[in-house]
Structure formats: C-alpha cells, structure tokens
Design a protein around this motif. Structure first.
Motif, PDB file in Angstrom:
ATOM      1  N   PHE A  39       1.004  -1.135  -0.090  1.00  0.00           N
ATOM      2  CA  PHE A  39       0.047   0.154   0.177  1.00  0.00           C
ATOM      3  C   PHE A  39       0.895   1.194  -0.010  1.00  0.00           C
ATOM      4  N   SER A  40       1.845   1.300   0.797  1.00  0.00           N
ATOM      5  CA  SER A  40       2.768   2.428   0.778  1.00  0.00           C
ATOM      6  C   SER A  40       3.535   2.677  -0.600  1.00  0.00           C
ATOM      7  N   ALA A  41       3.925   1.541  -1.256  1.00  0.00           N
ATOM      8  CA  ALA A  41       4.611   1.570  -2.247  1.00  0.00           C
ATOM      9  C   ALA A  41       3.523   2.267  -3.482  1.00  0.00           C
ATOM     10  N   VAL A  42       2.376   1.814  -3.571  1.00  0.00           N
ATOM     11  CA  VAL A  42       1.285   2.443  -4.434  1.00  0.00           C
ATOM     12  C   VAL A  42       1.143   3.822  -4.230  1.00  0.00           C
ATOM     13  N   VAL A  43       0.856   4.220  -2.773  1.00  0.00           N
ATOM     14  CA  VAL A  43       0.639   5.539  -2.658  1.00  0.00           C
ATOM     15  C   VAL A  43       1.979   6.421  -2.994  1.00  0.00           C
ATOM     16  N   SER A  44       2.845   5.967  -2.889  1.00  0.00           N
ATOM     17  CA  SER A  44       4.145   6.937  -3.251  1.00  0.00           C
ATOM     18  C   SER A  44       4.169   7.051  -4.651  1.00  0.00           C
ATOM     19  N   ARG A  45       4.016   5.870  -5.422  1.00  0.00           N
ATOM     20  CA  ARG A  45       3.943   5.914  -6.762  1.00  0.00           C
ATOM     21  C   ARG A  45       2.885   6.882  -7.214  1.00  0.00           C
ATOM     22  N   PHE A  46       1.540   6.795  -6.737  1.00  0.00           N
ATOM     23  CA  PHE A  46       0.610   7.597  -6.969  1.00  0.00           C
ATOM     24  C   PHE A  46       0.947   9.084  -6.749  1.00  0.00           C
ATOM     25  N   LEU A  47       1.551   9.455  -5.908  1.00  0.00           N
ATOM     26  CA  LEU A  47       1.969  10.895  -5.474  1.00  0.00           C
ATOM     27  C   LEU A  47       3.216  11.304  -6.492  1.00  0.00           C
ATOM     28  N   GLY A  48       3.434  10.442  -7.463  1.00  0.00           N
ATOM     29  CA  GLY A  48       4.560  10.872  -8.487  1.00  0.00           C
ATOM     30  C   GLY A  48       5.915  10.579  -7.994  1.00  0.00           C
ATOM     31  N   ILE A  57      18.983  15.004  -3.965  1.00  0.00           N
ATOM     32  CA  ILE A  57      18.745  14.705  -2.352  1.00  0.00           C
ATOM     33  C   ILE A  57      17.389  15.109  -1.634  1.00  0.00           C
ATOM     34  N   VAL A  58      16.692  16.259  -2.324  1.00  0.00           N
ATOM     35  CA  VAL A  58      15.427  16.791  -1.956  1.00  0.00           C
ATOM     36  C   VAL A  58      14.589  15.642  -2.285  1.00  0.00           C
ATOM     37  N   GLU A  59      14.503  15.103  -3.351  1.00  0.00           N
ATOM     38  CA  GLU A  59      13.497  14.027  -3.887  1.00  0.00           C
ATOM     39  C   GLU A  59      13.662  12.822  -3.187  1.00  0.00           C
ATOM     40  N   LEU A  60      14.927  12.341  -2.931  1.00  0.00           N
ATOM     41  CA  LEU A  60      15.075  11.361  -2.007  1.00  0.00           C
ATOM     42  C   LEU A  60      14.226  11.569  -0.552  1.00  0.00           C
ATOM     43  N   PHE A  61      14.590  12.515   0.027  1.00  0.00           N
ATOM     44  CA  PHE A  61      14.023  12.992   1.425  1.00  0.00           C
ATOM     45  C   PHE A  61      12.576  12.888   1.326  1.00  0.00           C
ATOM     46  N   TYR A  62      12.144  13.496   0.458  1.00  0.00           N
ATOM     47  CA  TYR A  62      10.618  13.546  -0.078  1.00  0.00           C
ATOM     48  C   TYR A  62      10.001  12.298  -0.004  1.00  0.00           C
ATOM     49  N   PHE A  63      10.699  11.314  -0.884  1.00  0.00           N
ATOM     50  CA  PHE A  63      10.354  10.082  -1.109  1.00  0.00           C
ATOM     51  C   PHE A  63      10.292   9.088   0.111  1.00  0.00           C
ATOM     52  N   LEU A  64      11.502   9.252   0.717  1.00  0.00           N
ATOM     53  CA  LEU A  64      11.564   8.342   2.037  1.00  0.00           C
ATOM     54  C   LEU A  64      10.379   8.908   3.188  1.00  0.00           C
ATOM     55  N   SER A  65      10.243  10.303   3.277  1.00  0.00           N
ATOM     56  CA  SER A  65       9.473  10.811   4.158  1.00  0.00           C
ATOM     57  C   SER A  65       8.085  10.377   4.071  1.00  0.00           C
ATOM     58  N   CYS A  88       7.717   6.511   4.485  1.00  0.00           N
ATOM     59  CA  CYS A  88       7.809   5.937   5.794  1.00  0.00           C
ATOM     60  C   CYS A  88       6.459   6.469   6.651  1.00  0.00           C
ATOM     61  N   THR A  89       5.885   7.605   6.247  1.00  0.00           N
ATOM     62  CA  THR A  89       4.668   7.980   7.092  1.00  0.00           C
ATOM     63  C   THR A  89       3.586   7.168   6.402  1.00  0.00           C
ATOM     64  N   VAL A  90       3.288   6.763   5.355  1.00  0.00           N
ATOM     65  CA  VAL A  90       2.417   6.175   4.853  1.00  0.00           C
ATOM     66  C   VAL A  90       2.609   4.730   5.372  1.00  0.00           C
ATOM     67  N   LEU A  91       3.778   4.259   5.596  1.00  0.00           N
ATOM     68  CA  LEU A  91       3.916   2.901   6.032  1.00  0.00           C
ATOM     69  C   LEU A  91       3.596   2.758   7.450  1.00  0.00           C
ATOM     70  N   LEU A  92       3.942   3.690   8.129  1.00  0.00           N
ATOM     71  CA  LEU A  92       3.532   3.663   9.719  1.00  0.00           C
ATOM     72  C   LEU A  92       2.030   3.808  10.112  1.00  0.00           C
ATOM     73  N   ILE A  93       1.276   4.526   9.098  1.00  0.00           N
ATOM     74  CA  ILE A  93       0.006   4.718   9.459  1.00  0.00           C
ATOM     75  C   ILE A  93      -0.762   3.447   9.149  1.00  0.00           C
ATOM     76  N   SER A  94      -0.368   2.915   7.981  1.00  0.00           N
ATOM     77  CA  SER A  94      -0.892   1.640   7.443  1.00  0.00           C
ATOM     78  C   SER A  94      -0.585   0.256   8.162  1.00  0.00           C
ATOM     79  N   MET A  95       0.643   0.371   8.760  1.00  0.00           N
ATOM     80  CA  MET A  95       1.140  -0.693   9.522  1.00  0.00           C
ATOM     81  C   MET A  95       0.554  -0.769  10.932  1.00  0.00           C
ATOM     82  N   PHE A  96       0.383   0.255  11.476  1.00  0.00           N
ATOM     83  CA  PHE A  96      -0.173   0.390  12.808  1.00  0.00           C
ATOM     84  C   PHE A  96      -1.927   0.095  12.481  1.00  0.00           C
TER      85      PHE A  96
END
Length: 81
Positions: free
Chosen positions: A32-41, A48-56, A59-67
């Motif tokens: 789910f996190s991978a799909v949402v990240s892909r959907f957000l472009g 490095i800025v895009e990498l930080f955006y991607f990771l944040s 990880c945010t979507v992963l934590l919310i969906s995991m819990f």
C-alpha cells in the motif's frame, strides 16, 4: 472494541501467535505504501531533496498503514496469543 497491547502494536514477535502471521499481516501495508508513493509521483528520486521527500512520504504512509493493520488484526483476533 478492545485496546491492543503495546507489544502487539509494535509488532514484537513475542506478542504474536507466530512469526508467520506477523509477516503475512505486515506485507499489505508495504505494498500500500509503495502504491501511494507511486501515485504521488515519486518514482525514482534524482536529487537529495526528492530522496528525502520519497523516504518521508513512504515511511509516513507505511507507519500509518502498519499500525492500522495491526489494530484491525487485533480486533479480528488474528495473531493473538
């Protein structure tokens, strides 16, 4: 609605009935996190800025969906000792 134990929500294997159930319940949030990240472009970060955006974002979507998945699993009685 019961409140899950802290160890159960943190995904500690000692609180789950088996490690296999823990892995099976943990896989859908990763997809789910991978799909949402892909959907957000965010496909492949070029700076490095895009990498930080991607990771944040990932990880945010992963934590919310995991819990939320652990919470639903607890309510359905999956993986409880």
């Amino acid at each position: 609605m019961d409140t899950p134990a802290k160890d159960f929500m943190l995904g500690r294997s000692s609180a789950w009935s088996s490690k296999f159930v823990l892995v099976v319940v943990s896989l859908p949030p990763i997809g789910f996190s991978a799909v949402v990240s892909r959907f957000l472009g965010v496909n492949s970060p070029n700076s490095i800025v895009e990498l930080f955006y991607f990771l944040s974002t990932f990880c945010t979507v992963l934590l919310i969906s995991m819990f939320s998945t652990y919470f639903v699993a607890y309510q359905l009685g999956m993986g409880q000792k």
